[in-house]
Every structure is written in C-alpha cells, then in structure tokens.
Design an enzyme around this catalytic site. Structure first.
Site, PDB file in Angstrom:
ATOM      1  N   GLU A 218     -11.889  29.242  27.121  1.00  0.00           N
ATOM      2  CA  GLU A 218     -12.211  28.787  25.771  1.00  0.00           C
ATOM      3  C   GLU A 218     -13.652  29.083  25.367  1.00  0.00           C
ATOM      4  O   GLU A 218     -14.592  28.803  26.116  1.00  0.00           O
ATOM      5  CB  GLU A 218     -11.959  27.286  25.667  1.00  0.00           C
TER       6      GLU A 218
ATOM      7  N   LYS B  65     -16.404  27.872  23.102  1.00  0.00           N
ATOM      8  CA  LYS B  65     -16.889  26.770  22.266  1.00  0.00           C
ATOM      9  C   LYS B  65     -18.375  26.579  22.539  1.00  0.00           C
ATOM     10  O   LYS B  65     -18.820  26.599  23.677  1.00  0.00           O
ATOM     11  CB  LYS B  65     -16.102  25.484  22.504  1.00  0.00           C
TER      12      LYS B  65
ATOM     13  N   LYS C  33      -7.972  27.170  17.959  1.00  0.00           N
ATOM     14  CA  LYS C  33      -7.994  25.748  18.282  1.00  0.00           C
ATOM     15  C   LYS C  33      -8.802  25.016  17.215  1.00  0.00           C
ATOM     16  O   LYS C  33      -9.988  25.299  17.022  1.00  0.00           O
ATOM     17  CB  LYS C  33      -8.592  25.523  19.671  1.00  0.00           C
TER      18      LYS C  33
ATOM     19  N   GLU D  74       0.110  20.080  21.477  1.00  0.00           N
ATOM     20  CA  GLU D  74      -0.659  19.232  22.389  1.00  0.00           C
ATOM     21  C   GLU D  74      -0.144  17.805  22.401  1.00  0.00           C
ATOM     22  O   GLU D  74       0.066  17.191  21.361  1.00  0.00           O
ATOM     23  CB  GLU D  74      -2.127  19.247  21.974  1.00  0.00           C
TER      24      GLU D  74
ATOM     25  N   ASN E 288      -3.149  17.085  27.231  1.00  0.00           N
ATOM     26  CA  ASN E 288      -4.600  16.951  27.141  1.00  0.00           C
ATOM     27  C   ASN E 288      -5.073  15.821  28.040  1.00  0.00           C
ATOM     28  O   ASN E 288      -4.705  14.659  27.843  1.00  0.00           O
ATOM     29  CB  ASN E 288      -5.018  16.678  25.690  1.00  0.00           C
TER      30      ASN E 288
ATOM     31  N   GLU F 180      -4.865  20.748  29.871  1.00  0.00           N
ATOM     32  CA  GLU F 180      -6.075  21.006  29.095  1.00  0.00           C
ATOM     33  C   GLU F 180      -7.147  19.956  29.391  1.00  0.00           C
ATOM     34  O   GLU F 180      -6.839  18.785  29.559  1.00  0.00           O
ATOM     35  CB  GLU F 180      -5.776  20.942  27.595  1.00  0.00           C
ATOM     36  N   SER F 181      -8.391  20.391  29.419  1.00  0.00           N
ATOM     37  CA  SER F 181      -9.584  19.520  29.434  1.00  0.00           C
ATOM     38  C   SER F 181      -9.929  18.989  30.821  1.00  0.00           C
ATOM     39  O   SER F 181      -9.053  18.621  31.613  1.00  0.00           O
ATOM     40  CB  SER F 181      -9.427  18.339  28.474  1.00  0.00           C
TER      41      SER F 181
END
Length: 260
Positions: free
Chosen positions: A49, A51, A111, A164, A185, A216-217
C-alpha cells in the site's frame, strides 16, 4: 456517540460535494484481475500500500513519489498495489492512481471511503482495477446506494470489489455478496486499535470457501504473515511497515518470499 468511522464518512461526504471525484479526462486502461493474480501467485500474495499519512500514525513518509514507491513494490514482487486517495486524513490524491498506472503492470486497488457511484466512476477513469467498499458504512446508512447496487455498478465499470469486514456478522454477510474478494480489517476503525486475532477469530469459526480472503492492517513482519496464513488468510494488505522502510523493494521481497 460518534466514533472515528463516522468522522471519516462525514469527511468523505463533504469531499464528494467539493467535486474532488469528478472525472476530468476519460482514459483507456487495460483491465487486470487482482483475484486471478492472487490465485495464480506462487509466493506469498502481498498487496503493498502507498500511503503517506494515516490517522493512527500521522505523517508516514514524504521523501518518495508514488511512482518510485510503486516501482519498488512491483520489483519486490507485490501481487498488487493499494493506493490511498482520501485527501484529508490520508493525504492521498486521485492522480496517484494514474501516475502509478503508467509505471506498473500489476493490479491497482483504489482505497478510499467510498459512499457514492461518483467515486466508482473516478476509480475506473483513473486506472484502478479494484475498489474498496467498507461493509460498516452501508450498515450505518452513509452510502447513497445499497451494497448490492454499488457492487453491481463497480462491476459494470470493469472493477473488482474488495469488501472490507470487521465482525463475524459482516463476514458472513459478505460471503453472500458478489464481491470477488473479502477483507478482514484487523484495525477497528471506530477506535483505530489493531488486533491480528480479529482474522483468527473470524476464520476459525468460518473457514472461507469460494472467496479470496485478505487480512488487512497491523502486519509488520514474517511472523505476522505466518500467523495470519495459518488462520486461513490467502493474501495480505501491508501498508505502514512497507512505507516506513528505507528499502521498500527489500521489505516487500522479504514478505513475499515467506514460507512455512
């Protein structure tokens, strides 16, 4: 009581009203499938990702362009690239997608806090292949259309959908949709706290058949990937730990080449 997800949704609604997502130029892009890329990937499928900031970390990085980061991620072996386009809390820009599309040949995920078909139009026009939809936003009534309608509209634009989820109930519901990919998530968007055991708790009770499941995350290293893979996740979305690395190429390669 309002939580952080409410703040994100209200900010997104205001951003839509400013015309941020209006299509300025129609362009033609080749359509790539993230689902097929994950299914056919021989190593560990990492969606890397881009960001530059987040509500939980603040500023993450300023010394690299989206194009440079994307090239390093692709060279490292990422199966796809996720790009934050939300401007206020994540310092994203829509044109990051177009810039990255010009330099990589792997699928791109837009996203954002998606509430409107206008944003789906923007994703397709910018060159994305996949769109993130967040189940909770539909449950709270923030979205202009129903979840089913938004998935259908994304498909009509040639986009796949990453839906998600955060809870067991959301996950079960997501399995019944036409979304190609289901995300779990590990970060609670209400509080911003991370717990990798969210993926474990959901997949232990509901092993997924027929859908691609992405965790995710909060993923930092090889140990996290091994744990989540044992839980049943098939692919992994990793952002902050890659963006913070002084060697993006090397960090992605390290995660991609993890084996039990």
């Amino acid at each position: 009581m309002r939580d952080f997800l409410d703040i994100l949704a209200r900010t997104a609604a205001e951003t839509i009203q400013t015309g941020y997502y209006e299509i300025r130029k129609e362009m033609s892009f080749s359509r790539l499938s993230l689902k097929e890329a994950i299914l056919n990937f021989k190593d560990t499928p990492i969606i890397s990702e881009i960001k530059f900031a987040s509500p939980s970390y603040g500023s993450i990085r300023r010394d690299i362009t989206p194009e440079k980061a994307a090239r390093e991620m692709e060279l490292g072996g990422a199966v796809g690239i996720s790009i934050l386009t939300e401007p206020k809390h994540f310092k994203g820009q829509l044109n990051f997608i177009t810039q990255v599309r010009e330099v990589v040949r792997i699928p791109i995920l837009m996203k954002d806090i998606i509430l409107s078909p206008i944003q789906i139009d923007a994703a397709a026009a910018a060159g994305a292949n996949v769109l993130l939809l967040i189940n909770t936003l539909f449950d709270r009534g923030y979205c202009e259309e129903s979840l089913e309608e938004m998935i259908d509209y994304a498909h009509s634009k040639g986009l796949e959908v990453l839906l998600e989820t955060r809870t067991e109930e959301e996950f079960i519901s997501a399995l019944r949709t036409d979304a190609e990919i289901i995300g779990i998530n590990n970060r609670d968007l209400k509080t911003l706290k991370v717990d990798l055991k969210v993926t474990e708790r959901i997949l232990k009770k509901h092993p997924c058949v027929g859908k691609i499941v992405i965790s995710e995350s909060g993923i930092e290293d090889a140990g996290d990937i091994r744990f989540l893979r044992r839980c049943g996740a098939q692919a992994f979305l990793v952002g902050t730990s890659i963006m913070k690395s002084n060697d993006i190429h090397g960090k992605v390669r390290e995660l991609v080449r993890i084996h039990e």
